[in-house]
Design a protein around this motif. Structure first.
Motif, PDB file in Angstrom:
ATOM      1  N   MET A 177       0.848  -1.189   0.000  1.00 40.56           N
ATOM      2  CA  MET A 177       0.000   0.000   0.000  1.00 40.56           C
ATOM      3  C   MET A 177       0.883   1.239   0.000  1.00 40.56           C
ATOM      4  SD  MET A 177      -2.946  -0.844   2.831  1.00 40.56           S
ATOM      5  CE  MET A 177      -4.136  -2.152   2.614  1.00 40.56           C
ATOM      6  N   THR A 178       0.346   2.334  -0.488  1.00 36.86           N
ATOM      7  CA  THR A 178       1.039   3.615  -0.361  1.00 36.86           C
ATOM      8  C   THR A 178       0.013   4.720  -0.223  1.00 36.86           C
ATOM      9  OG1 THR A 178       2.546   5.177  -1.429  1.00 36.86           O
ATOM     10  CG2 THR A 178       1.263   3.753  -2.892  1.00 36.86           C
ATOM     11  N   HIS A 179      -0.026   5.315   0.987  1.00 41.84           N
ATOM     12  CA  HIS A 179      -0.999   6.371   1.288  1.00 41.84           C
ATOM     13  C   HIS A 179      -0.319   7.630   1.825  1.00 41.84           C
ATOM     14  CE1 HIS A 179      -3.397   2.552   1.901  1.00 41.84           C
ATOM     15  NE2 HIS A 179      -4.180   3.196   1.052  1.00 41.84           N
ATOM     16  N   ASN A 180       0.951   7.772   1.550  1.00 37.39           N
ATOM     17  CA  ASN A 180       1.713   8.910   2.090  1.00 37.39           C
ATOM     18  C   ASN A 180       1.737   8.900   3.615  1.00 37.39           C
ATOM     19  OD1 ASN A 180       2.402   9.987  -0.438  1.00 37.39           O
ATOM     20  ND2 ASN A 180       0.407  11.034  -0.580  1.00 37.39           N
ATOM     21  N   ILE A 181       1.911   7.719   4.174  1.00 35.08           N
ATOM     22  CA  ILE A 181       2.003   7.550   5.627  1.00 35.08           C
ATOM     23  C   ILE A 181       3.435   7.130   5.951  1.00 35.08           C
ATOM     24  CG2 ILE A 181       1.187   6.212   7.611  1.00 35.08           C
ATOM     25  CD1 ILE A 181      -1.488   5.881   6.154  1.00 35.08           C
ATOM     26  N   PRO A 182       4.113   7.830   6.847  1.00 33.75           N
ATOM     27  CA  PRO A 182       5.520   7.513   7.145  1.00 33.75           C
ATOM     28  C   PRO A 182       5.766   6.059   7.523  1.00 33.75           C
ATOM     29  CG  PRO A 182       4.928   9.641   8.087  1.00 33.75           C
ATOM     30  CD  PRO A 182       3.659   9.052   7.550  1.00 33.75           C
ATOM     31  N   ASP A 183       4.933   5.504   8.395  1.00 33.40           N
ATOM     32  CA  ASP A 183       5.134   4.113   8.804  1.00 33.40           C
ATOM     33  C   ASP A 183       5.065   3.161   7.614  1.00 33.40           C
ATOM     34  OD1 ASP A 183       5.584   4.646  11.435  1.00 33.40           O
ATOM     35  OD2 ASP A 183       3.567   4.101  12.130  1.00 33.40           O
ATOM     36  N   ALA A 204      -0.817  -5.114  -5.046  1.00 38.47           N
ATOM     37  CA  ALA A 204      -1.040  -3.681  -4.796  1.00 38.47           C
ATOM     38  C   ALA A 204      -2.492  -3.437  -4.427  1.00 38.47           C
ATOM     39  CB  ALA A 204      -0.687  -2.876  -6.044  1.00 38.47           C
ATOM     40  N   THR A 205      -2.697  -2.709  -3.349  1.00 37.70           N
ATOM     41  CA  THR A 205      -4.062  -2.355  -2.950  1.00 37.70           C
ATOM     42  C   THR A 205      -4.093  -0.915  -2.465  1.00 37.70           C
ATOM     43  OG1 THR A 205      -3.848  -2.986  -0.618  1.00 37.70           O
ATOM     44  CG2 THR A 205      -4.491  -4.726  -2.156  1.00 37.70           C
ATOM     45  N   ASN A 206      -5.296  -0.393  -2.381  1.00 41.95           N
ATOM     46  CA  ASN A 206      -5.522   0.890  -1.719  1.00 41.95           C
ATOM     47  C   ASN A 206      -6.556   0.636  -0.636  1.00 41.95           C
ATOM     48  OD1 ASN A 206      -4.676   3.834  -2.214  1.00 41.95           O
ATOM     49  ND2 ASN A 206      -6.860   4.015  -1.754  1.00 41.95           N
ATOM     50  N   ASP A 207      -6.252   1.004   0.573  1.00 43.75           N
ATOM     51  CA  ASP A 207      -7.149   0.731   1.707  1.00 43.75           C
ATOM     52  C   ASP A 207      -8.354   1.670   1.604  1.00 43.75           C
ATOM     53  OD1 ASP A 207      -8.262  -0.110   4.027  1.00 43.75           O
ATOM     54  OD2 ASP A 207      -6.620   0.508   5.337  1.00 43.75           O
ATOM     55  N   SER A 208      -9.307   1.279   0.754  1.00 47.03           N
ATOM     56  CA  SER A 208     -10.417   2.189   0.410  1.00 47.03           C
ATOM     57  C   SER A 208     -11.510   2.160   1.471  1.00 47.03           C
ATOM     58  CB  SER A 208     -11.000   1.802  -0.948  1.00 47.03           C
ATOM     59  OG  SER A 208      -9.994   1.787  -1.930  1.00 47.03           O
ATOM     60  N   GLN A 251      -4.359   5.770 -11.670  1.00 51.41           N
ATOM     61  CA  GLN A 251      -3.694   6.241 -10.461  1.00 51.41           C
ATOM     62  C   GLN A 251      -2.934   5.112  -9.777  1.00 51.41           C
ATOM     63  OE1 GLN A 251      -7.433   7.968  -8.857  1.00 51.41           O
ATOM     64  NE2 GLN A 251      -6.195   9.765  -8.325  1.00 51.41           N
ATOM     65  N   MET A 252      -3.549   3.949  -9.703  1.00 53.46           N
ATOM     66  CA  MET A 252      -2.895   2.825  -9.032  1.00 53.46           C
ATOM     67  C   MET A 252      -1.661   2.371  -9.814  1.00 53.46           C
ATOM     68  SD  MET A 252      -4.482   2.429  -6.224  1.00 53.46           S
ATOM     69  CE  MET A 252      -3.728   0.904  -5.669  1.00 53.46           C
ATOM     70  N   ARG A 253      -1.769   2.346 -11.138  1.00 57.35           N
ATOM     71  CA  ARG A 253      -0.613   1.959 -11.958  1.00 57.35           C
ATOM     72  C   ARG A 253       0.535   2.958 -11.782  1.00 57.35           C
ATOM     73  NH1 ARG A 253       0.053  -3.153 -14.204  1.00 57.35           N
ATOM     74  NH2 ARG A 253      -2.032  -4.039 -14.461  1.00 57.35           N
ATOM     75  N   ILE A 259       6.773  -1.358  -9.318  1.00 57.59           N
ATOM     76  CA  ILE A 259       6.503  -2.792  -9.159  1.00 57.59           C
ATOM     77  C   ILE A 259       5.196  -3.127  -9.891  1.00 57.59           C
ATOM     78  CG2 ILE A 259       7.815  -3.379  -7.076  1.00 57.59           C
ATOM     79  CD1 ILE A 259       5.341  -2.693  -5.419  1.00 57.59           C
ATOM     80  N   PRO A 260       5.167  -3.058 -11.225  1.00 57.96           N
ATOM     81  CA  PRO A 260       3.930  -3.265 -11.985  1.00 57.96           C
ATOM     82  C   PRO A 260       3.303  -4.630 -11.756  1.00 57.96           C
ATOM     83  CG  PRO A 260       5.857  -3.329 -13.429  1.00 57.96           C
ATOM     84  CD  PRO A 260       6.329  -2.814 -12.109  1.00 57.96           C
ATOM     85  N   GLU A 261       4.152  -5.625 -11.387  1.00 58.34           N
ATOM     86  CA  GLU A 261       3.595  -6.962 -11.170  1.00 58.34           C
ATOM     87  C   GLU A 261       2.597  -6.967 -10.002  1.00 58.34           C
ATOM     88  OE1 GLU A 261       7.640  -7.025  -8.958  1.00 58.34           O
ATOM     89  OE2 GLU A 261       6.693  -6.031 -10.673  1.00 58.34           O
ATOM     90  N   ALA A 262       2.750  -6.031  -9.052  1.00 60.01           N
ATOM     91  CA  ALA A 262       1.806  -5.954  -7.919  1.00 60.01           C
ATOM     92  C   ALA A 262       0.411  -5.574  -8.410  1.00 60.01           C
ATOM     93  CB  ALA A 262       2.298  -4.955  -6.885  1.00 60.01           C
ATOM     94  N   CYS A 263       0.337  -4.734  -9.444  1.00 62.78           N
ATOM     95  CA  CYS A 263      -0.949  -4.383 -10.053  1.00 62.78           C
ATOM     96  C   CYS A 263      -1.427  -5.520 -10.953  1.00 62.78           C
ATOM     97  CB  CYS A 263      -0.829  -3.095 -10.854  1.00 62.78           C
ATOM     98  SG  CYS A 263      -0.569  -1.628  -9.831  1.00 62.78           S
ATOM     99  N   ASP A 264      -0.494  -6.123 -11.685  1.00 63.85           N
ATOM    100  CA  ASP A 264      -0.875  -7.247 -12.551  1.00 63.85           C
ATOM    101  C   ASP A 264      -1.518  -8.362 -11.738  1.00 63.85           C
ATOM    102  OD1 ASP A 264       0.260  -5.846 -14.625  1.00 63.85           O
ATOM    103  OD2 ASP A 264       2.143  -6.998 -14.635  1.00 63.85           O
ATOM    104  N   ASN A 265      -1.020  -8.563 -10.534  1.00 64.19           N
ATOM    105  CA  ASN A 265      -1.532  -9.667  -9.717  1.00 64.19           C
ATOM    106  C   ASN A 265      -2.964  -9.445  -9.238  1.00 64.19           C
ATOM    107  OD1 ASN A 265       0.728 -11.244  -9.993  1.00 64.19           O
ATOM    108  ND2 ASN A 265       1.726 -10.482  -8.130  1.00 64.19           N
ATOM    109  N   THR A 266      -3.416  -8.188  -9.212  1.00 59.90           N
ATOM    110  CA  THR A 266      -4.842  -7.967  -8.883  1.00 59.90           C
ATOM    111  C   THR A 266      -5.710  -8.583  -9.967  1.00 59.90           C
ATOM    112  OG1 THR A 266      -5.062  -5.809 -10.012  1.00 59.90           O
ATOM    113  CG2 THR A 266      -4.267  -5.790  -7.731  1.00 59.90           C
TER     114      THR A 266
END
Length: 895
Positions: A177-183, A204-208, A251-253, A259-266
């Motif tokens: 995930m990437t949400h602009n969170i430091p942790d 790849a996911t977005n915590d929607s 946006q997700m791509r 790491i495009p394979e993370a999107c491909d795997n969805t």
């Protein structure tokens, strides 16, 4: 593939007070973006699975069913101290139908066995039910990420390896995930390293949590509603960024371009996922047959034949035999013989145990088979009630027989069903409360930090109920066909919105909150009974009640009533009706005082005292007739027959009152206006209602008699007018008009009648229900008119713990000249009683006494006779003080 993507981490509105993504809207957004599939992963539950599945399919997307579970590394059976209760998140997705069934079992067991603040699963559950499942490391709250945040890379690697060993290499993904969170930025490089070390695929996911970026404020407000905080509070629970929405594939791509394979795997997961849910096919429990009957239809025919002779005599009239044969043919051909036997058995048990059962409600009273089985007590032949209104081959729907029981014994009836069919096959049905428009306004005003007065001002400017319906906020600002009246009455609200910036902000946030689910509860009536264990069909949970151990809490489905029915499962309504307990208590008091056993199931239907009471509007405490406007209507209508009582039930509702039919009926009945009929050839259909069409059965008979419809077709016409589908109504208009013309009626007349028929659903009523409930109305009116003291005592007992209602009935006793005596330990019983035309106040009705202590006082009096004085009372009560924790109530006045 290079520009596509499927979201597989989504919290909908069913992650209550945390997810703000409305199912229909979020699925539509994914479809508009061209995404091929979408997943649902609500927190710890599967509440939204069915509406999500249907929405995805309707938009041409593949639904991927999942859940973000609460995972514990200890045993789910452990109950650690709260500050040591570490829960982690795990994302699980069903790859196959078997995987979906396993997800159902995991979710159910997490509630049933693992509930401790949250429904928890562990390695044991995952090992037992991992087949067909895909799981991931989850969000920052996952086991792996939490180890990494603690600097424990080895622990993270071991945890990931354990999950992979259980699920298999291709079924365990490292979730990025990437949400602009430091942790998150700190953890992601380590997650990549772990994925490489154990050769796990990336995802790849977005915590929607909401649908669009513009919904962030509404979601933030929702979190404040959950935590009872203000949006201005610095230390409150909130999401750190505004990135938790359903982003586009592009946006997700872009976010995961490295790491495009993370999107491909969805898309790989979407291709692999193939979960099929079966809807519509009835799955009825097997009814245990007595010896001598080869199948359920044979036993049903036997019971109906016996019941017909009891109801109509031997031999049974030919016309009735013909109707019964037709009804049985339809019931058996549609596969519903077991349904009728199950309902018959439940009601037979109630009667056997002395539990009062209602005479029938809803369209079931139109079924002669039900009447033979004593499922209903309303003669459908006598009242011209129509079987096809209840069941016909043209609509493949499960019958719906609602059962009214004395409300004191509803839970006993559910226990009997569980004993009869198995504890693992019976559950109550969940329901969800939503944030209504006015509550949304007040919630929004509060969390935004405005004074209470602002929210109150906006709420009071909203339109009043129209036809019993609230006007949603969006319909206050945009004209919509269903809410024209509400829009007209919302002009003040629109003015406030246009002129007051603070009000505008409150309303904008409120619109984001309105309609979202606030909490789950137990449906007041609905129960499901399954053929095999519940978890073979749907997820379940326990619903804890205050002061009750979890293991004793009711078992409840995770799917709502409509979802349960859509799966073809047997949903039954066990309704507790207080008025039945009032009737039963009154009958016992009457027999106790007079020795008379009143046959209230067969009362004289032309009783002068009863109609005098109704004509005077003296109906406080009479079922359905208590309100002031209803009493005024009765005085105007001057009922003189049971037909009038039945009509009252149908007329006193928003629809017919909006058409002024209630006063029209009263005026025509009493000669203040002439009675007019639509046509002399159909006058007999409307004679009982003075030329007015108020019952759905009248519409069906009209279509049959004038337009040549079968009763099955006539019921389809009734349903079409209710659905308001223009194309369907146009088809029926042509068929109806042509049929009337073919039968010798003029085309203009036929067109005019259909103009009356088309809006009929807004004010029509089911006569079967009106007659059934009208009969309970008549029973209570009869008892009040003829045995007023006993009836009012029974009524007061039924509301002994409701101060507001009790005050109304105490005042009615004064109006009737019935003395209600002050409580006395020497005269009062546990409940209100009737003695010599007076009502001694029931001890249990005294505040802070309750049934238990009242029973002990009465038991002491019965054991040792009257109390001589206060000291005698205290002395004899002290013998039992240990049973009441030393409490000796002194509220009872006098000895």
């Amino acid at each position: 593939m290079a520009d596509s993507f499927a979201h597989l981490h989504l919290h909908t509105e069913y992650s209550m007070l945390d997810g703000a993504a409305r199912v229909d809207q979020v699925v539509a957004a994914a479809a508009r973006d061209g995404q091929p599939a979408i997943g649902i992963t609500d927190h710890g539950n599967l509440y939204g699975v069915l509406p999500f599945y249907k929405a995805a399919e309707s938009h041409g997307l593949k639904p991927i069913i999942g859940m973000e579970g609460y995972f514990v590394t200890c045993s789910r059976h452990d109950r650690p101290k709260r500050d040591e209760n570490k829960r982690f998140h795990i994302t699980m997705l069903a790859e196959t139908t078997e995987g979906y069934k396993n997800l159902v079992r995991i979710s159910s067991d997490a509630f049933i066995d693992g509930y401790y603040y949250k429904p928890r699963l562990d390695f044991d559950l995952l090992e037992r039910f991992h087949d067909g499942l895909i799981a991931t490391t989850g969000c920052l709250g996952g086991v792996v990420s939490q180890h990494l945040l603690q600097g424990d890379e080895r622990g993270a690697l071991e945890a990931a390896g354990t999950f992979q060993d259980i699920l298999g290499r291709d079924n365990f993904f490292v979730e990025m995930m990437t949400h602009n969170i430091p942790d998150q930025d700190r953890v992601n490089p380590y997650l990549l390293r772990i994925a490489k070390q154990i050769k796990a695929p990336l995802l790849a996911t977005n915590d929607s949590h909401y649908t669009t970026a513009a919904d962030a404020d509404a979601h933030d407000a929702l979190l404040c509603v959950q935590t009872a905080s203000l949006m201005s509070d610095k230390d409150r629970f909130k999401l750190d960024t505004h990135e938790f929405y359903l982003k586009s594939a592009a946006q997700m791509r872009d976010l995961f371009s490295d790491i495009p394979e993370a999107c491909d795997n969805t898309l790989w997961i979407a291709e692999r996922s193939d979960v099929k849910l079966a809807f519509g096919d009835p799955v009825l429990p097997n009814f245990p047959l007595p010896d001598g009957f080869e199948d359920e239809p044979a036993y049903l025919r036997h019971l109906v034949a016996e019941g017909a002779r009891a109801r109509w005599g031997d031999p049974v009239p030919a016309e009735i035999n013909k109707r019964l044969a037709y009804e049985l043919e339809v019931i058996i051909d549609m596969g519903f013989a077991a349904y009728f036997l199950i309902v018959w058995d439940l009601i037979e048990f109630a009667r056997r145990e002395g539990i009062r059962v209602g005479p029938g409600r809803g369209s079931a009273a139109g079924c002669a088979v039900s009447y033979c089985l004593r499922i209903t007590d309303i003669d459908p032949i006598k009242y011209d009630l129509i079987f096809e209104r209840f069941l016909n081959p043209g609509r493949r729907e499960m019958p719906d027989i609602d059962m009214d029981f004395d409300d004191r014994y509803r839970s006993r009836m559910i226990r009997y069903a569980a004993q009869r069919y198995g504890n693992d096959k019976v559950a109550q049905i969940i329901t969800f409360s939503t944030i209504k428009a006015r509550a949304a306004v007040r919630d929004a005003s509060r969390v935004l930090g405005y004074p209470y007065a602002l929210g109150d001002k906006i709420a009071k400017a909203m339109p009043p109920l129209v036809m019993g319906r609230d006007t949603p906020l969006y319909a206050c600002f945009e004209e919509t066909p269903k809410y024209e009246e509400g829009f007209k009455m919302a002009s003040e609200l629109r003015t406030i919105y246009d002129t007051d910036p603070d009000a505008r902000r409150v309303i904008d946030v409120a619109r984001g909150l309105e309609g979202l689910r606030r909490q789950d509860g137990i449906h007041a009536a609905a129960v499901v009974i399954t053929r095999d264990p519940l978890t073979d069909y749907l997820p379940i949970q326990r619903k804890p009640e205050p002061g009750t151990p979890l293991e004793e809490a009711p078992v409840v489905t995770q799917f709502e009533m409509n979802g349960v029915e859509s799966l073809g499962l047997l949903k039954m309504d066990f309704l507790g009706l207080r008025n039945l307990s009032v009737i039963d208590t009154a009958l016992a008091l009457i027999e106790q005082n007079t020795g008379v056993q009143v046959d209230i199931d067969n009362p004289p239907m032309e009783d002068a005292a009863t109609f005098k009471l109704l004509q005077e509007g003296a109906s406080i405490g009479v079922f359905q007739l208590e309100s002031s406007p209803m009493r005024a209507l009765m005085r105007s209508l001057h009922p003189t027959s049971f037909d009038d009582v039945s009509a009252l039930v149908a007329l006193y509702r928003p629809g017919p009152m909006g058409q002024n039919m209630h006063t029209e009926y009263a005026d025509r009945k009493n000669g203040r206006k002439p009675v007019e009929y639509y046509h002399e050839n159909v006058a007999d259909l409307f004679e009982p209602t003075y030329g007015l069409m108020i019952y759905q059965e009248q519409l069906m008979r009209l279509a049959q008699q004038a337009a040549g419809y079968s009763l099955e077709e006539a019921d389809n016409l009734r349903k079409a007018t209710g659905k308001k589908k223009r194309e369907l109504i146009a088809q029926h208009r042509a068929k109806f008009v042509d049929g009337c013309v073919a039968n010798g009626y003029g085309r203009d007349w036929a067109e005019g009648i259909f103009d009356i028929v088309e809006p009929f659903a807004d004010y029509s009523f089911n006569k079967s229900h009106s007659v059934g409930y009208g009969f309970v109305t008549y029973q209570t009116a009869y008892l009040k008119a003829n045995y007023p003291t006993e009836y009012m005592a029974a009524l007061l007992t039924s509301v002994a713990h409701n101060q507001e209602k009790a005050a109304v009935y105490l005042n009615e006793c004064r109006s009737m000249g019935i003395p209600v005596l002050v409580p006395s330990v020497n005269r009062s019983e546990v409940d209100f009683s009737a003695k010599d035309g007076e009502i001694p106040f029931g001890l249990a009705g005294i505040r802070n006494v309750g049934d238990g202590i009242a029973e002990l006082i009465v038991a002491a009096r019965q054991e040792g006779g009257r109390f001589d004085d206060f000291h005698d009372y205290v002395r004899r009560r002290s013998r039992r003080s240990e049973q009441t924790n030393g409490r000796i109530p002194h509220q009872s006045r006098g000895v």
